[in-house]
Design an enzyme around this catalytic site. Structure first.
Site, PDB file in Angstrom:
ATOM      1  N   SER B  12       9.467   2.123 -12.031  1.00 29.47           N
ATOM      2  CA  SER B  12       8.457   2.359 -10.992  1.00 29.47           C
ATOM      3  C   SER B  12       7.136   2.672 -11.680  1.00 29.47           C
ATOM      4  O   SER B  12       6.633   1.828 -12.412  1.00 29.47           O
ATOM      5  CB  SER B  12       8.973   3.474 -10.075  1.00 29.47           C
ATOM      6  OG  SER B  12       8.003   3.996  -9.284  1.00 29.47           O
ATOM      7  N   HIS B  39       8.930  -1.253  -8.622  1.00 27.01           N
ATOM      8  CA  HIS B  39       8.120  -0.910  -7.448  1.00 27.01           C
ATOM      9  C   HIS B  39       6.656  -1.182  -7.784  1.00 27.01           C
ATOM     10  O   HIS B  39       6.148  -0.664  -8.767  1.00 27.01           O
ATOM     11  CB  HIS B  39       8.244   0.577  -7.109  1.00 27.01           C
ATOM     12  CG  HIS B  39       9.652   1.025  -6.884  1.00 27.01           C
ATOM     13  ND1 HIS B  39      10.046   2.311  -7.066  1.00 27.01           N
ATOM     14  CD2 HIS B  39      10.758   0.353  -6.479  1.00 27.01           C
ATOM     15  CE1 HIS B  39      11.335   2.439  -6.789  1.00 27.01           C
ATOM     16  NE2 HIS B  39      11.797   1.262  -6.438  1.00 27.01           N
ATOM     17  N   ASP B 132      14.819   6.871  -7.327  1.00 24.01           N
ATOM     18  CA  ASP B 132      15.515   5.622  -7.024  1.00 24.01           C
ATOM     19  C   ASP B 132      16.189   5.115  -8.305  1.00 24.01           C
ATOM     20  O   ASP B 132      15.631   5.220  -9.390  1.00 24.01           O
ATOM     21  CB  ASP B 132      14.497   4.587  -6.509  1.00 24.01           C
ATOM     22  CG  ASP B 132      15.165   3.302  -6.022  1.00 24.01           C
ATOM     23  OD1 ASP B 132      16.368   3.344  -5.695  1.00 24.01           O
ATOM     24  OD2 ASP B 132      14.474   2.264  -5.956  1.00 24.01           O
TER      25      ASP B 132
END
Lengths: 279, 189
Positions: B12, B39, B132
């Site tokens: 991310s 992401h 995540d």
């Protein structure tokens, strides 16, 4: 074979035999995720316990359908798609005295209202009829209400403008507390009803079908069947609009469609280059 | 015959820079498929694909729905969809709710990849500012796969690798610059 995978197969059989809902041609990976999500939501611990409730508990199937159907969308999701509908598709539809549009898998109705606004602003709504279908009755009821969380309105306003909206999105709703309610006049030519893409058949002669991000949940067999259903529902030259990341290249039924805008997944049936339809 | 057929990578915040350092180190003759879930703030993944393709030793492309997963290729998850691996090694997509505020979610990719490849999977969790991927990494290990976590001290944002170590643990915890060589050793014949 994994125990969970056996349980999933039993779940699919139970839904089919007990309730007449056939999920056997859904894409397995996302179906499994959603079933495991149901296990969590309802605290059943195992899929087998979920199956017991599916079989024995009156009314429980409604919760299961809720968990297995297409989730919440947004108004004017992928604004450039709605812009293309406005600029490339509606001018063609304008030549028909009566315009039939099928929104397949309408979920909570965000795209139905987006479409109604588009038609309204193009001056075509009076002669349009939108058939908005889903297999989830609870979603259909919510779609008919047209009430959404106010926190989404800001994103949707931006989407609306990016989609080429000519007024202000706030002209179409009234806000109360934490909710917005869409103008019920947008619903005057919309018919909401239950239709299941897995089992039901053609019901109208459509000039445009929107079905975005529904086929991604189907395996190739069911995707092909559904595309065949769309092809048979559309008038010659009618349009189909799918989700922007959907891939129909492997479907024999897709040969009936030609690209209008490939990147945005807007197709036309029987356009130039389409192979002859075998019906 | 290599011991591992696929490498899934999640990251991310700081992920682009990390991938730009990791991908050039992969062996050009790698036969494992590489699948990336990063992401990004942007609405379209094509820029990420282009930036990675410039530096990667292997070809890079957006993961395409219903397409077969190609060995020796880097597949990147599209923005706005969860990327799932079917058991017959095809990609599928979903617009189910976000997981850990993310779509694509690393957990979803890792969990479905674990089902599809079991012990023939390597999962790599890199820099990131949320948790995540940690539960997905645990699923990979339960299925017998190999888990690699970037050393949190070395990560631009340490929340994701720390969460991974805490929830799943790892078979290897390495600084970024050592990860490519480790993957090559796991996947080359």
């Amino acid at each position: 074979m994994d125990v969970e995978d056996i349980e999933i197969q039993l779940f699919v059989r139970a839904m089919q035999l007990r309730h007449g809902h056939d999920f056997s041609d859904y894409a397995p990976a996302s179906l499994k995720r959603r079933v495991l999500q149901l296990v969590q939501t309802h605290g059943t611990g195992t899929i087998s316990e979920l199956n017991r409730r599916v079989l024995h508990e009156e009314g429980f199937v409604g919760h299961v359908i809720q968990g297995l159907s297409v989730p919440v969308s947004e108004m004017f999701r992928d604004p450039q798609v709605f812009r293309a509908l406005r600029e490339k598709v509606l001018p063609v539809l304008a030549s028909y005295p009566q315009i039939n549009i099928w929104q397949a898998g309408c979920a909570q109705g965000q795209e139905v209202y987006s479409l109604a606004i588009l038609l309204e602003e193009a001056g075509l709504y009076e002669r349009s009829r939108i058939y908005a279908t889903d297999f989830n009755d609870a979603a259909l009821a919510a779609a008919g209400e047209g009430i959404y969380a106010a926190r989404d309105a800001r994103d949707w306003s931006r989407n609306y403008l990016e989609a080429g909206g000519t007024l202000s999105f706030s002209d179409y709703y009234s806000a109360r507390y934490d909710f917005i309610k869409l103008d019920k006049r947008l619903r005057r030519n919309v018919t909401f009803f239950n239709h299941n893409l897995v089992t039901d058949v053609v019901f109208c002669e459509a000039h445009l079908i929107l079905c975005r991000n529904v086929l991604i949940y189907f395996n190739n067999t069911l995707q092909d069947r559904t595309l065949g259903l769309f092809r048979d529902s559309l008038v010659r030259g009618g349009f189909l609009c799918l989700g922007t990341r959907e891939n129909i290249d492997f479907s024999p039924a897709a040969s009936g469609f030609t690209d209008v805008d490939h990147a945005l997944r807007i197709y036309q049936v029987g356009g130039i280059g389409a192979r002859p339809l075998t019906r | 015959m290599s011991r591992h057929d696929a490498i899934v990578i999640g990251c991310s915040a700081g992920g682009l820079t990390a991938l730009q350092r990791l991908l050039p180190g992969l062996a050009p003759n790698l036969t494992a498929a590489v699948i990336v879930c990063c992401h990004t703030g942007s609405a379209d993944v094509s820029l990420l694909v282009e930036l990675l393709a410039r530096v990667s030793a292997l070809p890079v492309a957006e993961a395409l729905e219903r397409s077969h997963i190609t060995p020796g290729m880097v597949h990147v998850a599209p923005t706005g969809y969860h990327l799932l691996i079917e058991e017959d090694h095809y990609f599928s997509l979903s617009v189910d709710e976000k997981v850990a505020w993310s779509r694509p979610s690393i957990d979803v990719l890792f969990q479905t990849a674990a089902d599809a490849w079991r012990e023939r999977l390597v999962a790599v969790l890199l820099t990131g500012a949320n948790s995540d991927g940690a539960r997905g990494l645990a699923a990979v290990r339960r299925a017998g796969g190999h888990a690699v976590v970037q050393d949190p001290e070395d990560a631009e944002s340490d929340i994701m690798p720390r969460a991974g170590l805490e929830i799943a643990g790892a078979d290897a915890c390495l600084p970024l610059d050592a990860i490519a060589a480790h993957l090559n050793s796991l996947c080359l014949p």
